[in-house]
Design a protein around this motif. Structure first.
Motif: not given
Ligand code: SF4
Length: 359
Positions: A307-312
């Motif tokens: 599971r990946v959280t992309l902090r943009c």
């Protein structure tokens, strides 16, 4: 299983399949190429999810020749959202080989077919039995569950030895006549009747031949090893704008999601902030110094194993030449053009946050 019992099982299941099979486009196609495309798309994918992709793919690439002529980017764009992109790249590469080595036709020969990229034992068995009538088994997840129940296999089917044993059982069950129908019938039973939880045994056409049903074990089989929790990682992502364009990078062919384009960034290291990560990653990935500005969005996406959280974050980088150091390519693209590129699902959501529609 005795010969009589096996023949009765085959007869009952094939009769049921003739009456109850779903009307699916690849079942109407008598074209090995179309059958092959369907079998590749259906791996790890539900029929309802694969259907629109199957139609769009064949409309764009109706033959192996058309697929071979297409660019990798065009193939990945049509595949976008279906996941497991290696399947699309292998299909594309294999189409090229079919044109060069087999006159543009899917080979009617299991050995030759299995030498093509991406063609494993399942794909070979499914395509060669359905399209050409070769007596080969096709053991996907549905078929493995059904056969484990028929024979009451009380071993974890994730284990290599149990898997080999299931393949042996599957091979022994394939009839001489209509092996393709047989393989589809087993998988159809698994998808419609012998479902993972709550198998519908009272309406099962082959319950009299099923050991698990006989022993009341249908809810316990197949056995599986407990799943490990899926790890979670944070990724810093830079939305770098310069003169009306945004920077996107192509992932390396050997990486997960290889060949797709994305907003640049990378994994946040322990103790690192997302902003520090973006500065470091952009320098490593494309030789760019950036100043990190406002937060745009956080996007969480779950893959089968991660599971990946992309902090943009928006970034500024007024000057400096971009070089593809840690990626396959890097380009400045107008926002409206980004959707022409094949993007991972998580990056499509970043695009939406930017107010750009995907095509
Ligand atoms: Fe599956 Fe039940 Fe049929 Fe056995 S009887 S094959 S467990 S649905």
């Amino acid at each position: 299983m005795s010969n009589d019992r096996r023949r009765s099982l085959q007869r009952r299941l094939l009769t049921w399949f003739r009456k109850h099979k779903r009307d699916l486009p690849w079942r109407r196609a008598n074209d090995p190429y179309k059958i092959w495309v369907a079998e590749v798309m259906l791996q790890q994918t539900q029929v309802s999810t694969a259907l629109p992709y199957y139609r769009a793919f064949l409309k764009r690439f109706p033959t192996a020749r058309a697929l071979a002529k297409a660019s990798e980017q065009a193939v990945l764009k049509i595949w976008q959202g279906l996941g497991y992109y290696r399947r699309a790249l292998n299909l594309h590469e294999a189409a090229g080989r079919i044109v060069r080595e087999h006159g543009g036709r899917v080979p009617d020969d299991p050995k030759a077919f299995s030498r093509l990229p991406g063609v494993g034992r399942y794909t070979c068995g499914a395509v060669q039995s359905i399209a050409f009538g070769h007596r080969l088994a096709a053991l996907d997840g549905n078929a493995a569950r059904v056969i484990a129940r028929w024979f009451a296999v009380e071993e974890s089917i994730d284990r290599a030895a149990a898997r080999r044993a299931l393949w042996d059982l599957a091979e022994a069950l394939v009839p001489q006549r209509r092996p393709g129908d047989w393989n589809q019938a087993v998988m159809e039973l698994g998808s419609e009747v012998c479902v993972p939880r709550g198998p519908r045994c009272p309406r099962c056409p082959v319950r009299t031949a099923c050991r698990a049903f006989e022993c009341g074990l249908q809810e316990n089989i197949p056995m599986r090893r407990p799943r490990r929790p899926i790890p979670h990682i944070d990724v810093g992502v830079g939305i770098v704008r310069r003169r009306g364009r945004i920077l996107i990078c192509k992932r390396r062919a050997d990486a997960m999601l290889g060949g797709l384009w994305e907003f640049p960034g990378g994994k946040v290291r322990p103790g690192e902030s997302a902003a520090d990560c973006i500065r470091r990653e952009l320098a490593e990935e494309c030789a760019l110094d950036v100043a990190v500005g406002d937060h745009l969005v956080d996007v969480t996406h779950t893959y089968s194993h991660l599971r990946v959280t992309l902090r943009c974050y928006y970034c500024r980088s007024p000057r400096g030449r971009v070089r593809a150091l840690g990626c396959a390519d890097a380009r400045w693209v107008r926002p409206a053009e980004i959707a022409d590129y094949p993007l991972p699902a998580a990056d499509v959501r970043i695009l939406e946050a930017l107010g750009v529609e995907d095509k």
